[in-house]
Design a protein around this motif. Structure first.
Motif, PDB file in Angstrom:
ATOM      1  N   UNK B  27       0.839  -1.204   0.000  1.00 46.50           N
ATOM      2  CA  UNK B  27       0.000   0.000   0.000  1.00 46.50           C
ATOM      3  C   UNK B  27       0.875   1.255   0.000  1.00 46.50           C
ATOM      4  N   UNK B  30       2.241   1.721  -3.431  1.00 42.67           N
ATOM      5  CA  UNK B  30       1.206   2.170  -4.365  1.00 42.67           C
ATOM      6  C   UNK B  30       0.879   3.650  -4.113  1.00 42.67           C
ATOM      7  N   UNK B 115      -7.848  13.012  -1.861  1.00 45.67           N
ATOM      8  CA  UNK B 115      -8.757  12.360  -2.814  1.00 45.67           C
ATOM      9  C   UNK B 115      -8.075  11.152  -3.446  1.00 45.67           C
ATOM     10  N   UNK B 117      -5.604   9.413  -2.097  1.00 48.00           N
ATOM     11  CA  UNK B 117      -5.431   8.409  -1.050  1.00 48.00           C
ATOM     12  C   UNK B 117      -6.734   7.649  -0.773  1.00 48.00           C
ATOM     13  N   UNK B 118      -7.821   8.408  -0.625  1.00 44.64           N
ATOM     14  CA  UNK B 118      -9.113   7.771  -0.352  1.00 44.64           C
ATOM     15  C   UNK B 118      -9.497   6.841  -1.501  1.00 44.64           C
ATOM     16  N   UNK B 120      -7.504   5.280  -3.568  1.00 41.98           N
ATOM     17  CA  UNK B 120      -6.658   4.082  -3.545  1.00 41.98           C
ATOM     18  C   UNK B 120      -7.126   3.106  -2.465  1.00 41.98           C
ATOM     19  N   UNK B 121      -7.433   3.625  -1.284  1.00 38.94           N
ATOM     20  CA  UNK B 121      -7.884   2.754  -0.192  1.00 38.94           C
ATOM     21  C   UNK B 121      -9.227   2.109  -0.540  1.00 38.94           C
ATOM     22  N   UNK B 123     -10.386   1.463  -3.480  1.00 37.02           N
ATOM     23  CA  UNK B 123     -10.170   0.479  -4.537  1.00 37.02           C
ATOM     24  C   UNK B 123      -9.546  -0.790  -3.945  1.00 37.02           C
ATOM     25  N   UNK B 124      -8.604  -0.589  -3.048  1.00 33.72           N
ATOM     26  CA  UNK B 124      -7.855  -1.716  -2.497  1.00 33.72           C
ATOM     27  C   UNK B 124      -8.713  -2.563  -1.567  1.00 33.72           C
ATOM     28  N   UNK B 125      -9.595  -1.910  -0.831  1.00 32.86           N
ATOM     29  CA  UNK B 125     -10.432  -2.642   0.123  1.00 32.86           C
ATOM     30  C   UNK B 125     -11.807  -2.965  -0.466  1.00 32.86           C
ATOM     31  N   UNK B 126     -11.931  -2.805  -1.799  1.00 32.16           N
ATOM     32  CA  UNK B 126     -13.253  -2.961  -2.409  1.00 32.16           C
ATOM     33  C   UNK B 126     -13.796  -4.381  -2.261  1.00 32.16           C
ATOM     34  N   UNK B 127     -12.906  -5.388  -2.181  1.00 34.42           N
ATOM     35  CA  UNK B 127     -13.383  -6.768  -2.054  1.00 34.42           C
ATOM     36  C   UNK B 127     -13.557  -7.181  -0.598  1.00 34.42           C
ATOM     37  N   UNK B 128     -13.291  -6.240   0.313  1.00 36.97           N
ATOM     38  CA  UNK B 128     -13.404  -6.531   1.743  1.00 36.97           C
ATOM     39  C   UNK B 128     -14.721  -5.967   2.256  1.00 36.97           C
ATOM     40  N   UNK B 129     -15.686  -6.842   2.598  1.00 38.14           N
ATOM     41  CA  UNK B 129     -16.996  -6.346   3.042  1.00 38.14           C
ATOM     42  C   UNK B 129     -16.859  -5.526   4.330  1.00 38.14           C
ATOM     43  N   UNK B 133     -14.030  -5.432   7.367  1.00 37.58           N
ATOM     44  CA  UNK B 133     -13.272  -4.209   7.684  1.00 37.58           C
ATOM     45  C   UNK B 133     -13.327  -3.927   9.182  1.00 37.58           C
TER      46      UNK B 133
END
Lengths: 159, 159
Positions: B27, B30, B115, B117-118, B120-121, B123-129, B133
């Motif tokens: 992270x 990235x 904007x 950073x938010x 990226x986070x 997008x990165x946590x998009x598969x984490x319900x 989280x």
């Protein structure tokens, strides 16, 4: 984002990631202090553990495992070599490939450092039950997978 | 630890922590790439976001929030000041205290960076319900609490 939108720290994903980042940073600092008596820093430890685990690994494979840029590696490896902790020698078949190994004293130091690291992690995660550890591990796997798709090409990873 | 014991990477807590550390490192990399166009690095961004959130924060409070040693801060703040992104001025009542604020252009740049950073986070946590989280956030809170009890005294945190 304009200033009428919610602050990023109000987003649940953002907050949860900030917790991860802060825990990592504190762990890194605690580890740095814990291994200071061995006169190594955490980037050295990452290298030593990889050589312990993968004896004879090539410099290129190591860089990939560590996510460390080549410029960083080219600073860290000579430091460990000068202290007599690691050895670099050309591959028997392909002289262009440099293979890395721990020396006897490198192995001893690595075993000490791993015991310190494992102890610190055990202590730090002692209040986290095993099923919660597993949930964290699964979440991290998803995150790692997504971040890996964002990685730049191999030739550009000198960061 | 002797060599007959299990390797640390076989311990469940160790494995789960290694996942966290790897996700953090990816992270960080990235994020570094994502904000490179703004000509700032992640330690600068941490400072800017804190000044955005806590306008007029003292240098000492900032150092505590950032977990950054004083030596690091004394390198990063002048860089941001020279670029006209932040201002330092003595406290009105106690001249020994330096208070920090964003300038207008510092504020603009911080909003852009947040904007990024938010995004990226997210997008990165998009598969984490969201419940996952939350589980991660709770695990991190426990870990942070334990690590904080291991922190050295304030005077010694120049790491």
């Amino acid at each position: 984002m304009n200033e009428n939108q919610a602050f990023p720290w109000d987003h649940p994903r953002f907050r949860s990631w900030i917790g991860v980042a802060r825990a990592c940073q504190l762990m890194q600092q605690a580890m740095t202090r814990a291994i200071a008596d061995l006169d190594i820093k955490t980037p050295h430890l990452d290298i030593l553990i990889n050589l312990y685990r993968f004896d004879g690994i090539s410099q290129q494979e190591l860089a990939r495992k560590l996510l460390v840029g080549r410029s960083n590696m080219s600073m860290l490896l000579p430091q460990l070599e000068k202290r007599g902790l690691i050895e670099r020698r050309p591959d028997a078949k392909d002289k262009r490939i440099l293979r890395l190994s721990l020396t006897g004293s490198g192995r001893d130091l690595t075993i000490q450092a791993m015991a310190i690291q494992t102890g610190l992690i055990e202590r730090t995660l002692s209040r986290t039950p095993e099923d919660r550890c597993l949930q964290v591990a699964e979440a991290m796997e998803d995150i790692i997978r997504i971040l890996q798709t964002m990685e730049p090409a191999d030739d550009a990873d000198d960061g």
